[in-house]
Design an enzyme around this catalytic site. Structure first.
Site, PDB file in Angstrom:
ATOM      1  N   HIS A   1      59.047   8.248  40.984  1.00 35.12           N
ATOM      2  CA  HIS A   1      59.000   7.312  42.135  1.00 35.12           C
ATOM      3  C   HIS A   1      58.589   5.892  41.228  1.00 35.12           C
ATOM      4  O   HIS A   1      59.500   5.092  41.243  1.00 35.12           O
ATOM      5  CB  HIS A   1      58.692   7.154  43.003  1.00 35.12           C
ATOM      6  CG  HIS A   1      59.499   8.481  43.898  1.00 35.12           C
ATOM      7  ND1 HIS A   1      60.538   8.760  44.082  1.00 35.12           N
ATOM      8  CD2 HIS A   1      58.396   9.154  44.774  1.00 35.12           C
ATOM      9  CE1 HIS A   1      60.392   9.733  44.514  1.00 35.12           C
ATOM     10  NE2 HIS A   1      59.716  10.201  45.343  1.00 35.12           N
TER      11      HIS A   1
ATOM     12  N   GLU B   1      58.925  14.582  41.065  1.00 33.16           N
ATOM     13  CA  GLU B   1      58.913  12.889  41.141  1.00 33.16           C
ATOM     14  C   GLU B   1      57.592  12.434  41.086  1.00 33.16           C
ATOM     15  O   GLU B   1      57.402  11.411  41.304  1.00 33.16           O
ATOM     16  CB  GLU B   1      59.363  13.237  42.629  1.00 33.16           C
ATOM     17  CG  GLU B   1      61.146  12.667  41.978  1.00 33.16           C
ATOM     18  CD  GLU B   1      62.160  14.550  42.271  1.00 33.16           C
ATOM     19  OE1 GLU B   1      61.532  15.398  42.158  1.00 33.16           O
ATOM     20  OE2 GLU B   1      62.683  13.935  42.155  1.00 33.16           O
TER      21      GLU B   1
ATOM     22  N   ARG C   1      60.146  23.043  42.659  1.00 31.33           N
ATOM     23  CA  ARG C   1      60.917  21.733  42.045  1.00 31.33           C
ATOM     24  C   ARG C   1      60.072  21.439  40.462  1.00 31.33           C
ATOM     25  O   ARG C   1      58.908  20.937  40.824  1.00 31.33           O
ATOM     26  CB  ARG C   1      60.919  20.805  42.709  1.00 31.33           C
ATOM     27  CG  ARG C   1      61.874  19.264  42.630  1.00 31.33           C
ATOM     28  CD  ARG C   1      62.382  18.989  44.058  1.00 31.33           C
ATOM     29  NE  ARG C   1      62.247  17.479  43.529  1.00 31.33           N
ATOM     30  CZ  ARG C   1      64.277  16.815  43.945  1.00 31.33           C
ATOM     31  NH1 ARG C   1      64.970  17.670  44.674  1.00 31.33           N
ATOM     32  NH2 ARG C   1      64.811  15.867  43.639  1.00 31.33           N
TER      33      ARG C   1
ATOM     34  N   GLN D   1      71.949   3.030  51.836  1.00 28.72           N
ATOM     35  CA  GLN D   1      71.147   2.308  53.017  1.00 28.72           C
ATOM     36  C   GLN D   1      70.732   2.888  53.891  1.00 28.72           C
ATOM     37  O   GLN D   1      69.857   2.306  54.442  1.00 28.72           O
ATOM     38  CB  GLN D   1      72.338   1.391  52.880  1.00 28.72           C
ATOM     39  CG  GLN D   1      72.790   0.158  51.725  1.00 28.72           C
ATOM     40  CD  GLN D   1      74.415  -0.443  52.449  1.00 28.72           C
ATOM     41  OE1 GLN D   1      75.249  -0.821  51.892  1.00 28.72           O
ATOM     42  NE2 GLN D   1      74.045  -1.258  53.528  1.00 28.72           N
TER      43      GLN D   1
ATOM     44  N   TYR E   1      54.603  13.655  42.263  1.00 28.58           N
ATOM     45  CA  TYR E   1      53.439  13.494  43.241  1.00 28.58           C
ATOM     46  C   TYR E   1      52.497  14.818  42.312  1.00 28.58           C
ATOM     47  O   TYR E   1      52.964  14.649  41.298  1.00 28.58           O
ATOM     48  CB  TYR E   1      54.189  14.402  44.593  1.00 28.58           C
ATOM     49  CG  TYR E   1      55.525  13.656  44.965  1.00 28.58           C
ATOM     50  CD1 TYR E   1      54.710  12.729  46.116  1.00 28.58           C
ATOM     51  CD2 TYR E   1      56.417  14.365  44.803  1.00 28.58           C
ATOM     52  CE1 TYR E   1      55.333  11.659  46.903  1.00 28.58           C
ATOM     53  CE2 TYR E   1      57.462  13.422  45.578  1.00 28.58           C
ATOM     54  CZ  TYR E   1      57.183  12.046  46.445  1.00 28.58           C
ATOM     55  OH  TYR E   1      57.607  11.500  47.436  1.00 28.58           O
TER      56      TYR E   1
HETATM   57 FE1  SF4 Z   1      72.570   7.794  51.584  1.00 30.08          FE
HETATM   58 FE2  SF4 Z   1      75.211   8.618  53.429  1.00 30.08          FE
HETATM   59 FE3  SF4 Z   1      74.816   6.413  51.260  1.00 30.08          FE
HETATM   60 FE4  SF4 Z   1      75.152   8.628  50.589  1.00 30.08          FE
HETATM   61  S1  SF4 Z   1      76.495   7.287  51.407  1.00 30.08           S
HETATM   62  S2  SF4 Z   1      73.606   7.377  49.979  1.00 30.08           S
HETATM   63  S3  SF4 Z   1      74.151   9.814  52.285  1.00 30.08           S
HETATM   64  S4  SF4 Z   1      73.887   5.945  53.214  1.00 30.08           S
END
Ligand code: SF4
Ligand code: NAP
Length: 665
Positions: free
Chosen positions: A255, A167, A217, A342, A169
């Site tokens: 990123h 990613e 990772r 979100q 880092y």
């Molecule tokens: Fe994130 Fe929940 Fe949306 Fe999946 S459903 S992307 S875990 S907020």
């Protein structure tokens, strides 16, 4: 072997540990790593996932030293001071029969604070701060710091550690010519650039001893100019195995990559091929990640030999029981992660503790009560959009008798419309799961006819919840009754077929979604992966995109479009609209609509925009007439979601309001 997913169910030996199945809850920042005083929450969060069947859990990243922290709070494991807090996590997970690794992440130039360090003093395009170049002494100290953190992790009760090597880092920064311009023994050819990660792996192995598990990772695809090529990645994988890692988790992209790697636009398991290549050249287990949210996809990847285990991070947020449900034949009940970001990533990026849009309990488990209600109540929930569904489910879990009403034939409200938008197909799966969860919990559904105040009052309900949602705001403009003017829901449901020249009035979330829906070529599911790789130039040249329509978005306010879209997904949507040549006009004054088209004024100049279809996406108004009628009759009601407040409504707020209320009833 019995069960619906025999490959996922099979135990596996990884290093010294025997893991009970192939489900890995992948690492994800929770936003709490730097707050040991809140590790009670983190302990409960991970324990729920262990109880839900995760074979292995990997924590969010903890830095081996102060300079390596991601944010300006001490998310480090560099002393014994925080061990008691960490033990709450490990003990809670072990009590539930789980296994847990602590991820060691040195952010390098990706740290959001003033004292960041990197192999070379090259600023990242996504960070305002410039890193200082690490001296050789500091490099050696950093390697020791990884080993110290690994020892501390074992002392805290973790089953081992994961070295974050992807990613973009610090470890990626050492490996890539893009970020490593050193002229000493830590830069130059690949072998020299790989010296730092390999020394870290060796030192960590020594610190863990044979009993501690070490995951590495690995960046299976860097997706940046100056990153590692495929041959280099495969060489690195073999070298890391030889240095002592027990397994690989694949990471995709830095990123700063201009390619979506986890957004909804990414097809299911789009990057599994890169994991498969690592598996072909190594002999330790490979754990594949990125956009794998369904057990059937996970099972297929293991069955086809592309990977040994599957890492799911967000899917364990949306449903902590995903593993158990899958392995016990209840996968129809899984709340499928919709990749919206979100409440998880977007929260983290805006300095809020993460949760999940679909599952607002995630990382807030302590705020919800799991005990049954003292008295069973009759509860009416009116409106089967996501707020109403969330409320009905929580109330039913408390043991209440719940009836869910909706005038529509199907549950889901606006969410069902969203499922039509490219990249949002999984929203439909989430609604299907809600439907079955309501069934499972015995929620009575009265669909297909609007319920009135009299019926509700006659129903003798103890609690009435109004979640009647929103109504699209009509267009108030001379000529708005023109048949070319249509509402967004008629477009998304397919009731109206848009012409070739489309104007979209409104630049909010729905305006953007509708623009993508109309400008996007309708690619069949079987061709999605190829179309995605062509669009974003993955493993091939980026292809220009053709759109079936000429779409123009308009808004009255100044400023660029899409500022309110999610931080981690908005850029993808904005880029897609640019690629499909969607035109965007701000600071527009609407005048009228007539045969010539939409009359506007912009920059003091009148203009007429011809159109075959004008789609109104002008926001929403609360639909609360039923609530007002009931209150006028002296009835006390609860109002949640869009019915309570339409402004700034989004599904996240609606679901959380509904769930919290249902849990309190
Ligand atoms: Fe994130 Fe929940 Fe949306 Fe999946 S459903 S992307 S875990 S907020
Ligand atoms: P919104 O985000 O509030 O946007 C409404 C748009 O309508 C604004 O761009 C506004 O622009 C315009 N508008 C408002 N009043 C108007 C009027 N009287 N005449 C003409 N235009 C008018 O609402 P939405 O697009 O309906 O979205 C609803 C919610 O769902 C939002 O919270 C949104 O974030 C969420 N959502 C998000 C996404 C996503 O993130 N991808 C997708 C779908 C929905 P001007 O005032 O500048 O003209």
């Amino acid at each position: 072997m019995a069960g619906p997913y025999p490959h996922l169910a099979e135990p596996i030996q990884v290093g010294a540990l025997r893991l009970k199945n192939r489900f890995v809850m992948g690492s994800m920042h929770s936003g709490l790593e730097g707050h040991p005083d809140r590790f009670d929450s983190l302990a409960r969060f991970y324990a729920e996932r262990a109880k839900g069947g995760a074979g292995l859990i990997i924590t969010g990243g903890f830095s081996p030293n102060h300079a390596g922290r991601v944010k300006d709070h001490p998310c480090t494991l560099d002393s014994e001071e925080t061990l008691p807090a960490h033990r709450k996590i490990t003990e809670a997970v072990h009590r539930e029969g789980g296994r847990i690794l602590l991820q060691l992440l040195h952010a390098g130039r990706y740290g959001y604070h003033a004292d960041i360090v990197a192999p070379s003093p090259i600023q990242s395009p996504i960070n305002r701060e410039s890193p200082a170049e690490l001296s050789e002494a500091e490099i050696l100290r950093t390697i020791d710091d990884y080993a110290r953190s690994a020892r501390l992790a074992l002392a805290a009760g973790y089953d081992g550690v994961e070295i974050m090597g992807s990613e973009g880092y610090l470890i990626s920064q050492f490996l890539a010519l893009r970020t490593n311009h050193r002229g000493d023994d830590w830069g130059g050819d690949l072998e020299a650039r790989a010296r730092f990660p390999l020394e870290v792996v060796r030192a960590t192995r020594q610190a863990l001893g044979p009993g501690g598990l070490m995951s590495y990772r690995i960046s299976a695809l860097d997706l940046v100019e100056g990153g590692l090529g495929q041959e280099e990645t495969l060489w690195l994988a073999q070298a890391v195995e030889a240095a002592g890692a027990d397994c690989f988790v694949t990471g995709i992209g830095w990123h700063e990559s201009a390619v979506p790697t986890i957004a909804g636009a990414v097809p299911q398991a789009a990057f599994a091929g890169a994991a498969a290549k690592i598996k072909q050249v190594t002999s330790i287990p490979v754990i594949v990640s990125n956009r794998i949210n369904l057990p059937e996809t996970a099972e297929r990847l293991i069955r086809e030999g592309q990977a040994d285990m599957v890492s799911m991070a967000r899917p364990f947020l949306s449903d902590p029981e995903i593993a158990n449900k899958a392995l016990t034949g209840k996968s129809q009940l899984i709340s499928v992660c919709i990749a919206c970001n979100q409440a998880c990533l977007d929260h983290y990026f805006t300095d809020q503790a993460i949760s999940c849009l679909l599952n607002p309990r995630a990382a807030r488990e302590l705020d919800y009560r799991d005990d049954a209600a003292e008295a069973t109540k009759a509860v009416a929930v009116v409106g089967a959009g996501v707020a109403g569904i969330a409320c009905a489910l929580e109330a039913a879990r408390k043991g209440h008798r719940v009836t869910l009403y909706d005038a529509a034939e199907e549950i889901g409200g606006q969410f069902r419309l969203a499922a039509k938008v490219p990249g949002k197909r999984d929203y439909g799966l989430a609604i299907d799961a809600y439907d079955r969860q309501l069934e499972e919990l015995g929620v009575k559904r009265q669909l297909g006819a609007a319920v009135d105040a009299e019926t509700l009052l006659a129903g003798q309900y103890d609690e009435i919840v109004i979640s009647t949602g929103v109504t699209p705001r009509p267009l108030d403009l001379p000529g708005a009754e023109d048949p070319r003017v249509v509402g967004y829901s008629d477009v998304l449901t397919g009731k109206v077929r848009a012409g070739e020249r489309v104007l979209i009035i409104g630049g909010g979330g729905i305006g953007h979604d509708v623009a993508l829906y109309l400008a996007h070529p309708n690619v069949p599911e079987s061709e999605e992966l190829e179309a995605f790789e062509e669009h974003w130039g993955i493993g091939r040249a980026r292809e220009p995109q053709a759109s079936p329509r000429k779409v123009t978005m308009l808004k009255r306010s100044p400023g660029r479009f899409g500022r309110t879209l999610g931080k981690s997904t908005g850029w993808v949507l904005r880029q897609e609209l640019r690629d499909f040549d969607v035109r965007q006009l701000s600071e527009v004054t609407y005048r009228k609509i007539d045969a010539a088209g939409l009359h506007i004024t912009r920059e003091n100049e009148p203009d007429v925009l011809p159109a075959d279809t004008i789609v109104v996406c002008a926001g929403q108004e609360s639909n609360r007439s039923l609530a007002d009628q009931l209150m006028a009759k002296g009835c006390s009601v609860h109002v949640v979601g869009g019915a309570r407040l339409a402004g700034e409504l989004d599904a996240k707020r609606a679901i959380e309001e509904g769930a919290k209320l249902g849990n309190r009833l």
